[in-house]
Design a protein around this motif. Structure first.
Motif, short mmCIF file in Angstrom:
data_model
loop_
_atom_site.label_atom_id
_atom_site.label_comp_id
_atom_site.label_asym_id
_atom_site.label_seq_id
_atom_site.Cartn_x
_atom_site.Cartn_y
_atom_site.Cartn_z
N LEU A 81 34.02 77.76 100.03
CA LEU A 81 32.69 78.09 99.54
C LEU A 81 32.23 77.08 98.49
N THR A 82 33.14 76.70 97.61
CA THR A 82 32.81 75.71 96.58
C THR A 82 32.45 74.37 97.21
N ALA A 83 33.21 73.95 98.20
CA ALA A 83 32.92 72.68 98.86
C ALA A 83 31.56 72.72 99.54
N HIS A 84 31.25 73.79 100.24
CA HIS A 84 29.95 73.89 100.91
C HIS A 84 28.81 73.98 99.89
N THR A 85 29.05 74.68 98.81
CA THR A 85 28.03 74.79 97.77
C THR A 85 27.76 73.44 97.13
N ARG A 86 28.80 72.68 96.85
CA ARG A 86 28.61 71.33 96.28
C ARG A 86 27.85 70.43 97.24
N THR A 87 28.15 70.52 98.53
CA THR A 87 27.41 69.74 99.52
C THR A 87 25.94 70.11 99.51
N ALA A 88 25.66 71.42 99.49
CA ALA A 88 24.27 71.89 99.49
C ALA A 88 23.55 71.45 98.22
N LEU A 119 23.54 79.93 98.28
CA LEU A 119 24.82 80.60 98.56
C LEU A 119 24.83 81.17 99.97
N ARG A 120 23.74 81.76 100.40
CA ARG A 120 23.69 82.31 101.76
C ARG A 120 23.90 81.21 102.80
N TRP A 121 23.33 80.04 102.55
CA TRP A 121 23.55 78.90 103.45
C TRP A 121 25.04 78.56 103.46
N ALA A 122 25.64 78.50 102.28
CA ALA A 122 27.07 78.17 102.20
C ALA A 122 27.92 79.22 102.91
N PHE A 123 27.54 80.50 102.79
CA PHE A 123 28.26 81.56 103.49
C PHE A 123 28.26 81.30 104.99
N SER A 124 27.13 80.84 105.49
CA SER A 124 27.00 80.64 106.95
C SER A 124 27.89 79.52 107.46
N LEU A 133 31.06 79.06 106.39
CA LEU A 133 32.47 79.44 106.30
C LEU A 133 33.02 79.76 107.68
N ALA A 134 34.27 79.37 107.91
CA ALA A 134 34.91 79.62 109.21
C ALA A 134 35.30 81.07 109.35
#
Length: 58
Positions: free
Chosen positions: A29-36, A50-55, A57-58
């Motif tokens: 989640l942290t990695a996806h959030t940093r990317t976003a 955060l909702r985008w980052a949730f989407s 996640l594997a």
């Protein structure tokens, strides 16, 4: 996320909706959030980001 200025309500939101106290989930989640954050130029995460980052996640 992970910064000292993170909103505690957003941290709780992320944990209850995606991370569930799991270290591996938090790392992803942290990695996806940093990317976003980098892609959007936003200074901090919000619920939409955060909702985008949730989407992602594997």
């Amino acid at each position: 996320m992970g910064r000292a200025d993170a909103d505690p309500d957003d941290i709780a939101f992320a944990d209850s909706h995606a991370a569930h106290g799991n270290f591996r989930a938090w790392a992803q989640l942290t990695a996806h959030t940093r990317t976003a954050l980098a892609r959007t130029g936003r200074p901090r995460a919000d619920r939409e980001l955060l909702r985008w980052a949730f989407s992602r996640l594997a």
